[in-house]
Design an enzyme around this catalytic site. Structure first.
Site, PDB file in Angstrom:
ATOM      1  CD  GLU A 167      -2.828  -1.118   2.400  1.00 20.99           C
ATOM      2  OE1 GLU A 167      -2.972  -0.110   3.100  1.00 20.99           O
ATOM      3  OE2 GLU A 167      -3.331  -2.216   2.671  1.00 20.99           O
TER       4      GLU A 167
ATOM      5  N   GLY B 223      12.514   0.365  14.879  1.00 20.90           N
ATOM      6  CA  GLY B 223      11.451   1.302  15.251  1.00 20.90           C
ATOM      7  C   GLY B 223      10.363   0.605  16.036  1.00 20.90           C
TER       8      GLY B 223
ATOM      9  CB  CYS C 230       0.316  -7.406   4.537  1.00 19.65           C
ATOM     10  SG  CYS C 230      -0.777  -7.140   3.146  1.00 19.65           S
TER      11      CYS C 230
HETATM   12  P1  NAD Z   1      -9.854  -4.873   1.448  1.00 13.59           P
HETATM   13  O1  NAD Z   1     -10.635  -5.072   2.695  1.00 13.59           O
HETATM   14  O2  NAD Z   1      -9.268  -3.556   1.135  1.00 13.59           O
HETATM   15  O3  NAD Z   1     -10.756  -5.306   0.190  1.00 13.59           O
HETATM   16  C1  NAD Z   1     -11.585  -6.427   0.176  1.00 13.59           C
HETATM   17  C2  NAD Z   1     -12.786  -6.082  -0.705  1.00 13.59           C
HETATM   18  O4  NAD Z   1     -13.524  -7.281  -0.919  1.00 13.59           O
HETATM   19  C3  NAD Z   1     -13.738  -5.079  -0.062  1.00 13.59           C
HETATM   20  O5  NAD Z   1     -13.980  -4.026  -0.969  1.00 13.59           O
HETATM   21  C4  NAD Z   1     -15.014  -5.903   0.189  1.00 13.59           C
HETATM   22  O6  NAD Z   1     -16.186  -5.141   0.068  1.00 13.59           O
HETATM   23  C5  NAD Z   1     -14.896  -6.939  -0.908  1.00 13.59           C
HETATM   24  N1  NAD Z   1     -15.699  -8.162  -0.665  1.00 13.59           N
HETATM   25  C6  NAD Z   1     -15.834  -8.862   0.473  1.00 13.59           C
HETATM   26  N2  NAD Z   1     -16.672  -9.901   0.280  1.00 13.59           N
HETATM   27  C7  NAD Z   1     -17.061  -9.850  -1.008  1.00 13.59           C
HETATM   28  C8  NAD Z   1     -17.923 -10.641  -1.803  1.00 13.59           C
HETATM   29  N3  NAD Z   1     -18.545 -11.714  -1.300  1.00 13.59           N
HETATM   30  N4  NAD Z   1     -18.094 -10.301  -3.075  1.00 13.59           N
HETATM   31  C9  NAD Z   1     -17.467  -9.218  -3.615  1.00 13.59           C
HETATM   32  N5  NAD Z   1     -16.642  -8.431  -2.902  1.00 13.59           N
HETATM   33  C10 NAD Z   1     -16.441  -8.742  -1.615  1.00 13.59           C
HETATM   34  O7  NAD Z   1      -8.722  -6.000   1.497  1.00 13.59           O
HETATM   35  P2  NAD Z   1      -7.284  -5.927   0.776  1.00 13.59           P
HETATM   36  O8  NAD Z   1      -6.332  -5.152   1.604  1.00 13.59           O
HETATM   37  O9  NAD Z   1      -7.479  -5.580  -0.663  1.00 13.59           O
HETATM   38  O10 NAD Z   1      -6.845  -7.445   0.891  1.00 13.59           O
HETATM   39  C11 NAD Z   1      -7.411  -8.459   0.060  1.00 13.59           C
HETATM   40  C12 NAD Z   1      -6.516  -9.673   0.129  1.00 13.59           C
HETATM   41  O11 NAD Z   1      -5.247  -9.375  -0.457  1.00 13.59           O
HETATM   42  C13 NAD Z   1      -6.218 -10.152   1.541  1.00 13.59           C
HETATM   43  O12 NAD Z   1      -6.119 -11.544   1.531  1.00 13.59           O
HETATM   44  C14 NAD Z   1      -4.878  -9.544   1.831  1.00 13.59           C
HETATM   45  O13 NAD Z   1      -4.146 -10.273   2.787  1.00 13.59           O
HETATM   46  C15 NAD Z   1      -4.211  -9.630   0.483  1.00 13.59           C
HETATM   47  N6  NAD Z   1      -3.130  -8.653   0.255  1.00 13.59           N
HETATM   48  C16 NAD Z   1      -3.266  -7.387   0.702  1.00 13.59           C
HETATM   49  C17 NAD Z   1      -2.262  -6.460   0.443  1.00 13.59           C
HETATM   50  C18 NAD Z   1      -2.374  -5.044   0.933  1.00 13.59           C
HETATM   51  O14 NAD Z   1      -1.366  -4.331   0.876  1.00 13.59           O
HETATM   52  N7  NAD Z   1      -3.521  -4.604   1.385  1.00 13.59           N
HETATM   53  C19 NAD Z   1      -1.134  -6.853  -0.299  1.00 13.59           C
HETATM   54  C20 NAD Z   1      -1.049  -8.152  -0.765  1.00 13.59           C
HETATM   55  C21 NAD Z   1      -2.061  -9.056  -0.481  1.00 13.59           C
END
Ligand code: NAD
Length: 432
Positions: free
Chosen positions: A155, A253, A260
């Site tokens: 992010e 830090g 994550c």
């Molecule tokens: P987030 O909460 O920002 O986004 C998840 C989205 O999924 C939300 O908009 C939610 O409304 C939607 N959602 C939930 N249930 C749903 C359904 N049944 N149908 C359609 N949409 C639905 O989460 P994120 O940070 O994007 O993380 C998603 C995955 O990616 C996680 O497993 C996380 O560990 C992984 N990940 C995150 C990052 C990061 O930097 N945030 C990086 C790599 C991997």
């Protein structure tokens, strides 16, 4: 290609916009109808540099569309990426109910061959469950493939990371899925690891755990530095120049936060336990990370004696700079500890104040760093936003009751801060 992404969150929305940028036609589906309605008006659900421009560009080019109906995604994409959340349960285990729900609904709507790809971070063996769940819920007998394609974007630099990855990992169990996924990523020309699904799933958990271990390692070294008067910054520099170690993720830090690293190591510990492996190394990584927040609060106490009725200014709330994400941010823990000790907290963050209001009760939110510093007994930096390096220290000094700065990220120029008459305290810089 026609691609569908389910979940328009931090990963899904960036993935969708970047796929469009790579030349694909994409539909992004989310069950949050308000989020989809706003996205159709080009209103972003969170702050991520460069994302809005990309969404606008491809909404206009017609290559990026949004829908709140999963069936639209199932009809449209030959490859369907699942990017919904996998939040931690109370015991640290990954909650896979959203992933399960989505793959069940995909199966029910499928009428021809599809590749269903795990983009979310999931524990090893989730692929197996995906395949079984889809097979159990198909309405008509259609062929399908399951694959794993973990995401490594960070992010704050998500768009850049997605389009310039260190590597692409593809876990497949058929030649058709391998060919299709290689075709999806062909425009990026990045090193690609093609493997089985379990190995791909493990690459993600193992990578995040290793990065977390690096941070906790240098934080443990920082604790020793504080006791002997050594400087962890120099120790990290000396270590990092060894190419086998590398300089990244050696910043001492208050430790790692966000949605994550903390949740992924807990999930990895849990799945390892379940498989009969006691991953004690990772348990220690998590423990050191927690300890860092307590150490920071102790440093403040050591300067102010009692915290009751003291005013603490906090600069930076998001778990890292260039995002407004407050999920599992160290600031929540630190401010919780300060408040529990009776301190009054005045806080400022360039982007995360809206999100922070939802999870920090009793904190006074200020519109700029100077107002946050006003009348404070100590100023604490928790997130390394670049603007904090450019403040007018004379003005900060005038605003504060007592000129003490505790730098939880070793981010400020200690010499500059001290030159302006402050007591400066870093992490692992030879001053407990
Ligand atoms: P987030 O909460 O920002 O986004 C998840 C989205 O999924 C939300 O908009 C939610 O409304 C939607 N959602 C939930 N249930 C749903 C359904 N049944 N149908 C359609 N949409 C639905 O989460 P994120 O940070 O994007 O993380 C998603 C995955 O990616 C996680 O497993 C996380 O560990 C992984 N990940 C995150 C990052 C990061 O930097 N945030 C990086 C790599 C991997």
């Amino acid at each position: 290609m026609n691609l569908s992404v389910v979940g328009a969150g931090h990963v899904g929305l960036v993935t969708g916009a970047c796929f469009a940028q790579m030349g694909h036609r994409v539909i992004c589906v989310d069950n949050d109808a308000k989020r989809i309605a706003r996205l159709k008006r080009n209103v972003m659900p969170y702050y991520e540099p460069g994302l809005e421009a990309l969404v606008r560009k491809h909404a206009k080019s017609g290559r990026l569309r949004f829908s709140a109906r999963l069936v639209d995604g199932v009809r449209f994409g030959e490859v369907i990426f699942i990017a919904v959340g996998t939040p931690p349960k109370a015991n640290g285990e990954a909650d896979l109910t959203y992933v399960e729900g989505v793959c069940r609904d995909i199966a029910r709507a499928m009428t021809s061959y599809r590749i269903i790809v795990e983009k979310s971070t999931v524990p090893v063996e989730t692929g197996k469950w995906l395949r079984r769940t889809i097979a159990m819920n198909l309405k008509t007998k259609v062929p399908f493939d399951v694959a794993s394609n973990p995401e490594f974007l960070r992010e704050g630099t998500g768009v850049h990371d997605f389009l310039n990855p260190d590597r692409i990992v593809i876990g497949v169990e058929s030649d058709a899925a391998r060919k299709k996924l290689l075709q999806v990523y062909q425009p990026l020309k990045a090193p690609t690891v093609v493997t089985d699904i379990a190995s791909a799933e493990l690459i993600k958990h193992a990578s995040n755990s290793f990065l977390a271990a690096k941070i906790s390692f240098i934080n443990a070294v920082a604790q020793v530095c504080d006791r002997v008067g050594a400087d962890v910054e120099k120790v990290a520099e000396g270590m990092g120049l060894d190419r086998r170690i590398g300089k990244f993720f050696l910043d001492a830090g208050i430790g790692f936060g966000g949605f994550c690293l903390p949740k992924d190591i807990e999930a990895f510990i849990h799945i390892a336990d379940k498989l009969g492996v006691d991953f004690r190394l990772l348990k220690e990584v998590a423990r050191i990370n927690e300890e860092q927040r307590a150490i920071l609060v102790k440093k403040i106490e050591e300067r102010l004696w009692n915290l009751k009725q003291k005013t603490i200014a906090v600069w930076g709330l998001s778990f890292k700079p260039h995002t407004d994400d407050m999920r599992l941010a160290p600031s929540i823990d630190v401010i919780g500890r300060l408040s529990a000790a009776g301190a009054k907290v005045r806080a400022y963050d360039p982007e995360a104040m809206g999100e922070a209001r939802r999870c920090l009760n009793g904190t006074v939110f200020c519109s700029d760093p100077y107002r946050a510093a006003k009348g404070s007994d100590c100023l604490v930096l928790l997130t390394e936003w670049p603007q904090f390096q450019k403040v007018d220290w004379k003005k900060v000094h005038r605003m504060m009751e007592h000129p003490i700065v505790v730098d939880g990220r070793n981010f400020l120029d200690a010499a500059v801060v001290r030159r302006h008459g402050f007591e400066y305290v870093g992490m692992g810089q030879g001053r407990p």
